[in-house]
Design a protein around this motif. Structure first.
Motif, PDB file in Angstrom:
ATOM      1  N   ASN B  64       0.822  -1.225   0.000  1.00  0.00           N
ATOM      2  CA  ASN B  64       0.000   0.000   0.000  1.00  0.00           C
ATOM      3  C   ASN B  64       0.847   1.264   0.000  1.00  0.00           C
ATOM      4  O   ASN B  64       0.317   2.370   0.069  1.00  0.00           O
ATOM      5  N   GLU B  94      -3.419   3.629  -5.532  1.00  0.00           N
ATOM      6  CA  GLU B  94      -4.787   3.687  -5.007  1.00  0.00           C
ATOM      7  C   GLU B  94      -4.832   4.232  -3.579  1.00  0.00           C
ATOM      8  O   GLU B  94      -5.704   5.030  -3.222  1.00  0.00           O
ATOM      9  N   ALA B  98      -6.449   7.821  -2.218  1.00  0.00           N
ATOM     10  CA  ALA B  98      -7.506   7.844  -1.193  1.00  0.00           C
ATOM     11  C   ALA B  98      -7.126   8.722  -0.004  1.00  0.00           C
ATOM     12  O   ALA B  98      -7.992   9.288   0.666  1.00  0.00           O
ATOM     13  N   GLN B 114     -11.121   1.393   3.783  1.00  0.00           N
ATOM     14  CA  GLN B 114     -11.999   1.306   2.615  1.00  0.00           C
ATOM     15  C   GLN B 114     -11.207   0.906   1.375  1.00  0.00           C
ATOM     16  O   GLN B 114     -11.657   0.073   0.584  1.00  0.00           O
ATOM     17  N   THR B 115     -10.046   1.512   1.203  1.00  0.00           N
ATOM     18  CA  THR B 115      -9.234   1.192   0.026  1.00  0.00           C
ATOM     19  C   THR B 115      -8.787  -0.266   0.084  1.00  0.00           C
ATOM     20  O   THR B 115      -8.829  -0.985  -0.912  1.00  0.00           O
ATOM     21  N   ARG B 118     -12.610  -2.600   0.399  1.00  0.00           N
ATOM     22  CA  ARG B 118     -13.618  -2.393  -0.629  1.00  0.00           C
ATOM     23  C   ARG B 118     -12.976  -2.401  -2.015  1.00  0.00           C
ATOM     24  O   ARG B 118     -13.440  -3.073  -2.935  1.00  0.00           O
ATOM     25  N   ASP B 119     -11.859  -1.674  -2.145  1.00  0.00           N
ATOM     26  CA  ASP B 119     -11.279  -1.521  -3.479  1.00  0.00           C
ATOM     27  C   ASP B 119     -10.315  -2.663  -3.815  1.00  0.00           C
ATOM     28  O   ASP B 119     -10.598  -3.484  -4.662  1.00  0.00           O
ATOM     29  N   VAL B 120      -9.206  -2.710  -3.100  1.00  0.00           N
ATOM     30  CA  VAL B 120      -8.130  -3.613  -3.523  1.00  0.00           C
ATOM     31  C   VAL B 120      -8.422  -5.075  -3.167  1.00  0.00           C
ATOM     32  O   VAL B 120      -8.504  -5.937  -4.037  1.00  0.00           O
ATOM     33  N   ARG B 123     -11.578  -6.574  -4.761  1.00  0.00           N
ATOM     34  CA  ARG B 123     -11.365  -6.937  -6.168  1.00  0.00           C
ATOM     35  C   ARG B 123     -10.603  -8.262  -6.278  1.00  0.00           C
ATOM     36  O   ARG B 123     -10.955  -9.136  -7.071  1.00  0.00           O
TER      37      ARG B 123
END
Lengths: 320, 320
Positions: B64, B94, B98, B114-115, B118-120, B123
């Motif tokens: 990250n 990402e 954020a 959240q990143t 929810r995102d990384v 997915r």
């Protein structure tokens, strides 16, 4: 260039005689005025001025609301016992009005300086009809001003003010050849009590220099409380200077077992001879932890306390 | 309520057998996924999961950009040596997108969470077709979440996400009855090398939790450099945890003999058994001063270093 007189070469009695003559020669049969902060420099120049001029020197202590707990009363009391009348001027409202919303360290310093000289002291000087103003400027102030390390609050030219032209008075700086150790020797010879020399250095902008960010009434009160704890707890360790600094950063703490954001106090305690270089005092950890706990107990908004471990340079003694 | 298993009562081999059965029973002939951070909890759950599922457990390490220097490579290397494949996913862009402009500690934590989920990770889970997700949640996480002291990054309900409904997967938390000391005992029995247990605790939001104010690329790099110095210098003192924190407040310093404003690093080093209560480690002053000097030398924008002297409570281990 001003010729330095080293402390070990200073003969206090002949220095006093010489300066008393100079002051009398300059002031003639007029009146002079000076502002006393309670620090060694201004206390010494007050004694020297009164030796020369007696009651023709008016000494004022300007209560700017930025002093430590009980400081005005304490300083005025010491001089009263020495037979020197000090007039305490309450100018708190003017200083806090000038500091409102100011967060930049230089602008804060400027606000305190301008309020002191231009507004409050300037007015007092005009009202007093004095034509001479005594200042406790010492050689280190001049050095540091020239080097750009510090803007001294008592060096007028920086404000672009010619006092003769602006206010009709002349500045006398009888201590300008001395450094701190020489001033101490002189002050003792002038009869200042020992407690004045045990006082640690305190900055011109007072507690406004001890908060990062805005020096509001509330934040000054917070750092005043922390300062009282720090000065009481650390007075016995022979340190050169020690202080509490209120940070603006918020840190996480716990209150009633829940996460909460609070304020942080940084404690600095310095070993130094003349403030030009300094190292953190190696205080016992028992004392450091007690100190942190006492600050947290005494000042409710504080959840975290740190101790400075960097040296000067590259740190400075004060944080702001 | 989840039944606690104290470390001294934990029989690692029978615990492992029991959990391996439970994981196999839940996952059946499907696939599972987990995210490895390199901390003791996620490393232990990774080993336990691979014991149960072998290659049917996909383990990812999400880079990250907020990790310590060399951390991704180091963690992946340790697991490669243990025969466990770890996929390193570069998601730096990402996370920094954020975190841009976010200064509030809770919002920063939320942005990282959240990143991540929810995102990384969300997915990755969808792409993996896994129906089960292994998490290293321990009992202390649950306690602190309930008490409101901490928002754990690995407790889904707080995000209002039902993973079954949202992503079609179930969460397995095989360590939820243990505390940190129990997890250590278990991890050793699972063959994790000693160096994994010498790793100090590191927060979920990683270095984003180590800067006060915005976690920009530049500020993260600053605190990463300071962290490297602190972890190297303080690794030999048996402390529970130690860290560098980059402050947002500017303090005065000297550069090339002139007054200048710089940044401050706060060092915290804690003695603690389980992080519930903690006191500052009583490091020798020689070490503290060397540490300050090394940080100042290694990180050019830093002019001041402090050491935390308050206890938890009311302080917390981390500052943000």
């Amino acid at each position: 260039m001003t010729k330095e007189i080293a402390a070990e070469e200073l003969d206090p009695q002949s220095f006093i005689s010489e300066k008393v003559e100079e002051i009398r020669g300059a002031v003639g049969d007029g009146r002079a005025i000076n502002a006393l902060s309670g620090g060694v420099d201004s206390s010494t120049v007050t004694m020297l001025g009164h030796r020369a001029l007696g009651e023709r020197l008016k000494t004022v202590f300007i209560q700017n609301g930025l002093m430590r707990a009980g400081e005005a009363e304490q300083v005025a009391g010491v001089f009263r016992d020495l037979g020197v009348a000090v007039e305490v001027i309450d100018a708190r409202a003017e200083f806090f009005a000038a500091l409102k919303g100011v967060t930049d360290p230089e602008e804060k310093r400027e606000a305190v300086t301008q309020t002191f000289y231009r507004d409050v002291f300037g007015r007092l000087v005009r009202e007093s009809k004095a034509k001479h103003l005594l200042q406790g400027t010492i050689l280190t102030d001049v050095d540091e001003t020239v080097a750009g390390i510090k803007r001294q609050h008592n060096v007028f030219e920086q404000l672009g003010i010619d006092p003769q032209e602006a206010f009709g008075y002349q500045i006398l700086e009888p201590l300008i050849q001395l450094r701190k150790d020489g001033v101490r020797k002189l002050g003792q010879a002038l009869g200042l009590p020992d407690e004045m020399f045990r006082r640690i250095p305190f900055p011109g902008p007072a507690l406004a220099a001890r908060v990062i960010g805005e020096a509001s009434l509330e934040r000054i009160e917070t750092v005043r409380q922390a300062t009282q704890v720090v000065e009481k707890r650390l007075s016995g360790y022979g340190a050169f200077q020690y202080m509490a600094i209120l940070h603006e950063d918020r840190v996480t703490g716990m209150r009633d077992n829940r996460r909460d954001f609070g304020q942080q106090i940084e404690v600095r305690c310095w070993d130094s001879v003349d403030a030009r270089v300094a190292t953190p005092t190696r205080l016992p950890f028992d004392i450091l932890e007690q100190l942190a706990q006492e600050i947290i107990d005494a000042v409710p908004s504080i959840v975290s306390v740190t101790y400075n471990i960097a040296s000067k340079p590259p740190s400075t003694i004060e944080a702001v």
